[in-house]
Write a protein that holds these residues in place. Structure first.
Motif, short mmCIF file in Angstrom:
data_model
loop_
_atom_site.label_atom_id
_atom_site.label_comp_id
_atom_site.label_asym_id
_atom_site.label_seq_id
_atom_site.Cartn_x
_atom_site.Cartn_y
_atom_site.Cartn_z
N PHE A 1 8.49 -5.99 -7.31
CA PHE A 1 8.40 -4.56 -7.67
C PHE A 1 7.58 -4.50 -9.04
O PHE A 1 6.50 -3.69 -8.84
CB PHE A 1 9.47 -3.85 -7.89
N GLN A 2 7.94 -5.33 -9.97
CA GLN A 2 7.14 -5.17 -11.19
C GLN A 2 5.65 -5.75 -11.31
O GLN A 2 5.01 -5.13 -11.87
CB GLN A 2 7.85 -5.85 -12.30
N ARG A 3 5.49 -6.45 -10.05
CA ARG A 3 4.15 -7.00 -10.03
C ARG A 3 3.31 -5.89 -9.47
O ARG A 3 2.08 -5.81 -9.72
CB ARG A 3 3.98 -8.10 -8.86
N TRP B 1 0.79 -1.34 0.10
CA TRP B 1 0.07 -0.16 -0.02
C TRP B 1 0.90 1.20 0.01
O TRP B 1 0.55 2.16 -0.87
CB TRP B 1 -0.84 -0.24 1.26
N LEU B 2 1.99 1.23 0.72
CA LEU B 2 2.77 2.28 1.02
C LEU B 2 3.47 2.50 -0.24
O LEU B 2 3.47 3.82 -0.85
CB LEU B 2 3.75 2.17 1.90
N ILE B 3 4.08 1.68 -0.94
CA ILE B 3 4.95 1.87 -2.27
C ILE B 3 4.01 1.34 -3.64
O ILE B 3 3.94 1.80 -4.32
CB ILE B 3 6.11 1.10 -2.05
N GLY B 4 3.27 0.09 -3.48
CA GLY B 4 2.72 -0.56 -4.56
C GLY B 4 1.39 0.36 -5.23
O GLY B 4 1.27 0.14 -5.99
N THR C 1 9.31 -1.14 -16.27
CA THR C 1 10.48 -1.42 -15.41
C THR C 1 10.45 -0.54 -14.02
O THR C 1 10.08 0.61 -13.97
CB THR C 1 11.53 -1.51 -15.88
N PRO C 2 10.91 -1.14 -13.04
CA PRO C 2 11.05 -0.21 -11.91
C PRO C 2 12.26 0.99 -12.02
O PRO C 2 11.92 1.95 -11.65
CB PRO C 2 12.11 -1.24 -10.85
N ASP D 1 12.27 -6.46 0.36
CA ASP D 1 11.31 -7.42 -0.20
C ASP D 1 10.48 -6.40 -1.58
O ASP D 1 10.41 -6.98 -2.49
CB ASP D 1 10.32 -7.96 0.55
N PRO D 2 10.24 -5.37 -1.16
CA PRO D 2 9.49 -4.67 -2.22
C PRO D 2 10.69 -4.14 -3.40
O PRO D 2 10.19 -3.77 -4.28
CB PRO D 2 8.95 -3.30 -1.69
#
Length: 533
Positions: free
Chosen positions: A254-256, A89-92, A106-107, A247-248
């Protein structure tokens, strides 16, 4: 032997068949090939994100750690990885929104978009590739263990077969193929781990009886700091923080974030993730503890093979082979995603540096993936350490990228100089700890490394005169307090030496962390409701 071969061949043919079937339904646009058209719903998104994160480390590293250190490793993984779901939630959420709006794949393209710096995005991509290769190598390394126990293949030959099979369906089908095969393999892993735990417990008279035998034989496995005295308070805290930061930053995870159909799918994935982590990580750790009853005396890297050893010993050829497919499912569902994501990073972020901005073709990406797989295979044949040791160093290198992403998403005017300095300083600190730092610390090197990365970012950003204007709502800031208290509750030092059985032969502090994961899910649900999710 015939039963083992039948299980192995059936599993490989099924994965190849599914990947090739889905390939016929896939277009070759970047968004379709690399991101499944940004249309993954809850079932496949959750299955894919979980399976791609539950790697060979989950089955073999966690069981090896359970064997050596005992139940102390369970909350580190079960609660620690589940707590990391907050970053969905914070990043995704922001990554998904910006990716859809600006057609990011891409990231590194997100970093380029937020900072406007090609050198920074190139450095970011390079770090992701370099530190993913050792993690990638863990997958064929573990595959060699499995096939050695299944059919007696040499470790190098088994690692080679696993690598070739994964390459076959990944290169053909893109992310839609990978997402569906990952989901299927994730389900297989969970079912087979549960079967393995049931078989191991029944071998000793049932779960509670088996735990009682293990407690009487090795009581240190049921309390902290664990069997080898490794998980003192500082190491414990370090691992939980490391998962949150690293992990993120796994490129495949990350790409997910880009692939979610909408924010609702990402939110529901976040809510279910702690439950899945609790269940999935409990099983290999418990298998490792029970493995001490049948195979005492394993040391270091030897402990990573406890699940194959245990299952071939007590399960018989056919059932043992079925259960060992859990290991294959875990490692294949991570390696395929790693290869696909690194292919997109190379063709879209690295290759253009050498071709005056022209992105690489699909063929270039596939050649690069084959080279990466080859590099991973070479490292898998000659591993420099145990799965846990390799993973910890790799994860620290990726965690250094967290300040760049977080500040890039939430600062109004992020400065590329701050991000470049943060990455270089953080990786230099990590290299120093790996090569010349003190050996026996009461905490992981990841803690001072992240301190260097964050401190350097803020210092350089402040020196630039940009100011610290954060794009965080008041509601979001208020939720930092309950989640901060939840994190503090995980530092349960008052239960550190307790090993008294409470339920099913497990000590009370194990159930305490199951309860904390449930509380986290409740808090995240309330947060999403409050923010209109």
């Amino acid at each position: 032997m015939l039963g083992k071969l039948l299980v192995l061949v059936t599993y490989i043919v099924a994965m190849l068949g599914l990947g090739l079937y889905i390939r016929g339904r896939v277009q070759d646009s970047p968004a379709e090939y690399f991101l499944a058209g940004r249309r993954l719903g809850l079932f496949v998104l959750l299955g894919s994100m979980a399976a791609t994160n539950f790697s060979a480390f989950t089955v073999f590293g966690a069981s090896g750690a359970g064997y050596l250190h005992g139940l102390a490793f369970f909350p580190i993984m079960g609660f620690g990885t589940g707590f990391m779901a907050l970053t969905f939630w914070l990043i995704g959420k922001r990554v998904n929104r910006l990716g859809r709006l600006h057609e990011l794949v891409t990231p590194s393209e997100l970093v380029q978009h937020r900072y406007g710096s090609r050198p920074l995005s190139g450095l970011f991509a390079l770090v992701m590739v370099v530190f993913t290769i050792p993690y990638l190598a863990l997958q064929p390394m573990a595959g060699g263990y499995v096939l050695n126990q299944l059919v007696g293949l040499p470790q190098a030959a088994g690692a080679g077969i696993v690598t070739l099979v994964i390459l076959a369906y990944t290169l053909r089908g893109g992310l839609r193929s990978v997402a569906w095969t990952d989901t299927l393999q994730g389900l297989i892993m969970i079912v087979m781990l549960a079967a393995a735990l049931f078989m191991a417990a029944q071998h000793h008279g049932g779960f509670a009886e088996a735990m009682g035998k293990a407690l009487r034989a090795e009581p240190e496995l049921f309390s902290r700091p664990g069997g080898l005295g490794r998980f003192g308070p500082g190491i414990w805290l370090s691992y939980i923080l490391l998962w949150f930061f690293c992990d993120p930053m796994f490129p495949q995870l990350f790409q997910r974030f880009y692939t979610a159909r909408d924010e609702k799918a990402l939110q529901r994935t976040m809510l279910l993730y702690p439950l899945i982590c609790t269940v999935v990580f409990a099983m290999p750790v418990l298998l490792g503890v029970l493995g001490r009853l049948d195979f005492p005396g394993l040391h270091g890297k030897e402990a990573d093979a406890i699940v194959p050893l245990l299952m071939t010993s007590i399960g018989g050829d056919f059932m043992g082979a079925l259960v060992l497919t859990a290991g294959l499912a875990a490692l294949m569902s991570t390696m395929d995603s790693q290869l696909l994501t690194l292919s997109s990073i190379f063709t879209r972020d690295v290759y253009p540096f050498f071709t005056r901005g022209k992105a690489g073709s699909a063929t270039v990406g596939r050649v690069f993936v084959c080279c990466l797989a080859g590099a991973g295979y070479v490292m898998a044949v000659n591993p420099p350490g145990s799965i846990l040791k390799i993973a910890t160093q790799t994860f620290t290198g990726l965690a250094v990228l967290f300040p760049t992403v977080f500040c890039g998403l939430y600062l109004e005017r992020p400065r590329p100089a701050a991000a470049v300095a943060s990455i270089l300083a953080g990786e230099a600190a990590m290299a120093w700890f790996a090569l010349a730092g003190p050996g026996d610390l009461s905490f992981l090197p990841a803690i001072p490394v992240m301190g260097v990365a964050f401190g350097t970012y803020f210092l350089v950003h402040f020196a630039s005169g940009a100011g610290f204007a954060w794009q965080l709502s008041g509601a979001s800031r208020r939720w930092a307090i309950p989640f901060g208290l939840l994190f503090l509750a995980a530092c349960d030092y008052w239960q550190w030496s307790d090993h008294t059985p409470m339920l099913l032969g497990l000590p009370g502090w194990v159930w305490y962390f199951v309860g904390l994961s449930a509380l986290q899910t409740l808090l995240m649900w309330r947060m999403c409701r409050a923010e209109g999710g």
